[in-house]
Scaffold this motif. Structure first.
Motif, PDB file in Angstrom:
ATOM      1  N   GLU A   1       0.849  -1.181   0.000  1.00  0.00           N
ATOM      2  CA  GLU A   1       0.000   0.000   0.000  1.00  0.00           C
ATOM      3  C   GLU A   1       0.888   1.235   0.000  1.00  0.00           C
ATOM      4  O   GLU A   1       1.669   1.444   0.923  1.00  0.00           O
TER       5      GLU A   1
ATOM      6  N   SER B   1      -7.838  -0.337   3.125  1.00  0.00           N
ATOM      7  CA  SER B   1      -8.021  -1.771   3.307  1.00  0.00           C
ATOM      8  C   SER B   1      -9.422  -2.195   2.898  1.00  0.00           C
ATOM      9  O   SER B   1      -9.609  -3.202   2.261  1.00  0.00           O
TER      10      SER B   1
ATOM     11  N   ARG C   1     -10.237  -2.970  -0.544  1.00  0.00           N
ATOM     12  CA  ARG C   1      -9.841  -4.252  -1.087  1.00  0.00           C
ATOM     13  C   ARG C   1     -10.778  -5.369  -0.650  1.00  0.00           C
ATOM     14  O   ARG C   1     -10.652  -6.494  -1.107  1.00  0.00           O
ATOM     15  N   THR C   2     -11.661  -5.083   0.280  1.00  0.00           N
ATOM     16  CA  THR C   2     -12.607  -6.097   0.709  1.00  0.00           C
ATOM     17  C   THR C   2     -13.708  -6.177  -0.320  1.00  0.00           C
ATOM     18  O   THR C   2     -14.577  -5.338  -0.373  1.00  0.00           O
TER      19      THR C   2
ATOM     20  N   PHE D   1      -8.352 -13.607   2.013  1.00  0.00           N
ATOM     21  CA  PHE D   1      -6.953 -13.211   1.839  1.00  0.00           C
ATOM     22  C   PHE D   1      -6.741 -11.935   2.631  1.00  0.00           C
ATOM     23  O   PHE D   1      -7.708 -11.401   3.191  1.00  0.00           O
ATOM     24  N   PRO D   2      -5.499 -11.422   2.707  1.00  0.00           N
ATOM     25  CA  PRO D   2      -5.266 -10.275   3.581  1.00  0.00           C
ATOM     26  C   PRO D   2      -6.313  -9.167   3.379  1.00  0.00           C
ATOM     27  O   PRO D   2      -6.370  -8.559   2.322  1.00  0.00           O
ATOM     28  N   GLU D   3      -7.100  -8.968   4.378  1.00  0.00           N
ATOM     29  CA  GLU D   3      -8.079  -7.894   4.425  1.00  0.00           C
ATOM     30  C   GLU D   3      -9.132  -7.956   3.326  1.00  0.00           C
ATOM     31  O   GLU D   3      -9.748  -6.949   2.998  1.00  0.00           O
ATOM     32  N   GLY D   4      -9.346  -9.114   2.760  1.00  0.00           N
ATOM     33  CA  GLY D   4     -10.324  -9.208   1.686  1.00  0.00           C
ATOM     34  C   GLY D   4     -11.048 -10.545   1.636  1.00  0.00           C
ATOM     35  O   GLY D   4     -10.685 -11.509   2.315  1.00  0.00           O
ATOM     36  N   MET D   5     -12.092 -10.584   0.821  1.00  0.00           N
ATOM     37  CA  MET D   5     -12.907 -11.786   0.689  1.00  0.00           C
ATOM     38  C   MET D   5     -13.523 -11.846  -0.701  1.00  0.00           C
ATOM     39  O   MET D   5     -13.975 -10.839  -1.222  1.00  0.00           O
TER      40      MET D   5
END
Ligand code: SF4
Ligand code: SF4
Lengths: 392, 98
Positions: free
Chosen positions: A193, A386, A389-390, B37-41
């Motif tokens: 990032e 963050s 990216r979710t 995965f890191p901070e995600g879905m």
């Protein structure tokens, strides 16, 4: 229908509409060994003695998981300062959370990285302040921080974790961007990032010293694109985020206020985002209320949901589904009214404040501030990024 | 005999495995399988979930296809779907292959 019944019905409708708090950020402690001037955490800090106990955190994790929370971030301050971190990781991992440790890397040892792995930790994110020891340690306000971070990042990869590196960019380090990307390759990061500081908390006080100029940003973005082309699909995935001050539309507030994201602070306050404490709203505490009640029924979590609260020009704007009127904290900090359109938006009557801030950053008139009291400085978190990216 | 159109990169003898960067699990609240995965879905649809459940780094594409064809006898030959999903999943780096 009586008023009471109408209220109840409305409450039910709200909770039916509200999805789960997919992202839970557990701020375990305000304590931090670093002293970054861009720290985005609240400027008044609580005492460590009010911190939630291990048992209280277990309860928070249980309740949030029941509601459907799936990503759990351990942050602070510096979460490594909690001796029960391994226990918290193990407990939440057993509940099915994907567990993320968000750390400055200070206080990490090879042994602890191993113990956290055993406990089931899924991923480690390390924040850097610069690409070389001189600049990094000058910004972080601590000697040797760089070397420590470097060694720990190596060890994190050696022990098989996915790793995210977070570089908080400001005019102090933007010129190093190519070196930063090289360093990320050397450390075998998975995601990187490259994010300009968000101007909340300490970062707002220090904005003149942090906010880069438009020319600096354009150049940095060009360098990032050039570097990406040379990568040919290999190596770290770079995510470059420019400050919204240079945009004409605000960033969406965390997928919408109270829609995805829940922060619990060290003393148990529940917030829709980690900056929200500055707002003139009363936020609930997990010591008094369950996560379900907080998420589905609390006044503060409901306050900026939907568009009933919106003033003009947002209310009649056809882009309101996209950005939800922007950031409530930014509106409050800059205009004193948390309901107003985010001044970043060119339709806002306060948009001139943004231009004034950009101009004033060209020649700062006050010295840079460093947080030293209570040794409680926090490394930067870029939760807004963050959440982007979710994918949900 | 009709030959299904399949992406060329995937061969029946290839053995896919999950990129250790991702975690695969059932999410009750989402009512579907997900990749974390890191901070995600990423939410997977029903078909993708069925395929992913069979990916263990040991079974090859042929074996996975056979299992699914037996499990869903009325669905017709599932080979094109399996190949297409695995192809996409490799492109997205969810899966590795030997
Ligand atoms: S965008 Fe602003 S109000 Fe929304 S969550 Fe972030 S800091 Fe809070
Ligand atoms: S007026 Fe409000 S809703 Fe419209 S673009 Fe600007 S901030 Fe977004």
């Amino acid at each position: 229908m009586t008023n009471q019944a109408a209220n109840d019905r409305q409450k039910q409708e709200t909770s039916a509409m509200v999805g789960p708090p997919l992202w839970l950020l557990a701020e375990l402690t305000y304590d931090c060994p670093l002293h970054c001037p861009y720290c985005s955490n609240p400027t008044q800090l609580s005492e460590t003695k009010n911190e939630l106990t291990t048992e209280q955190w277990f309860q928070v994790f249980n309740q949030a998981r029941d509601l459907g929370a799936v990503q759990l971030g351990f942050s602070g301050g510096e979460p490594l300062l909690r001796k029960d971190l391994e226990a918290l990781v193990k407990y939440s991992r057993d509940l099915g959370f994907y567990t993320n440790l968000i750390t400055s890397g200070i206080g990490l040892t090879e042994k602890r990285i191993g113990k956290l792995k055993e406990a089931g930790l899924d991923h480690i994110q390390i924040s850097f302040q610069g690409a070389d020891p001189e600049l990094n340690d000058a910004i972080a306000g601590r000697g040797n921080a760089y070397q420590q971070k470097f060694d720990m990042a190596k060890s994190v990869k050696a022990q098989g974790y996915p790793m995210v590196l977070n570089f908080v960019l400001s005019k102090q380090n933007l010129e190093q961007i190519t070196d930063i990307m090289r360093l990320s390759c050397e450390l075998e990061a998975d995601y990187v990032e490259l994010a300009t500081a968000q101007y909340y908390g300490w970062a707002y006080e220090n904005r003149d010293h942090l906010l880069p100029s438009r020319e600096q940003l354009v150049e940095a973005e060009r360098l990032v694109n050039e570097f990406r082309e040379q990568q040919q699909g290999k190596g770290p995935h770079f995510i470059f985020v420019t400050p919204d001050y240079f945009e004409t539309r605000p960033k969406a507030c965390m997928n919408g206020w109270g829609s995805t994201f829940l922060t619990v602070t060290p003393d148990g306050s529940a917030l829709p985002c980690h900056s929200a404490k500055m707002l003139p709203l009363t936020f609930p505490n997990v010591k008094d209320k369950s996560i379900g009640d907080i998420w589905q029924q609390d006044f503060s979590f409901d306050y900026f949901r939907g568009d009933d609260w919106m003033p003009q020009p947002c209310k009649g704007c056809d882009e309101k589904e996209k950005d939800f009127g922007g950031c409530r904290c930014q509106a409050f900090m800059m205009t004193g009214d948390m309901h107003k359109t985010d001044p970043v938006c060119s339709k806002s009557e306060d948009h001139h404040l943004i231009q004034a801030a950009i101009d004033s950053a060209i020649e700062p008139s006050t010295p840079i501030l460093k947080r030293v009291n209570q040794k409680a400085m926090q490394h930067a978190k870029n939760t807004q990024l963050s959440i982007a990216r979710t994918k949900v | 005999m009709s030959t299904p159109i399949v992406p060329q990169k995937i061969s029946p003898t290839m053995t896919p495995s999950l990129n250790p960067m991702f975690r695969f699990q059932w999410e009750k609240a989402q009512d579907c399988f997900v990749l974390l995965f890191p901070e995600g879905m990423v939410k997977l649809n029903g078909g993708a979930g069925e395929i992913m459940q069979l990916i263990d780094g040991k079974q090859n594409v042929q074996k996975i296809t056979d299992t699914l064809n037996n499990k869903f006898p009325d669905a017709g030959d599932l080979a094109p779907d399996v190949h297409e999903f695995i192809n996409t999943a490799i492109e997205k780096k969810w899966l590795y292959h030997d």
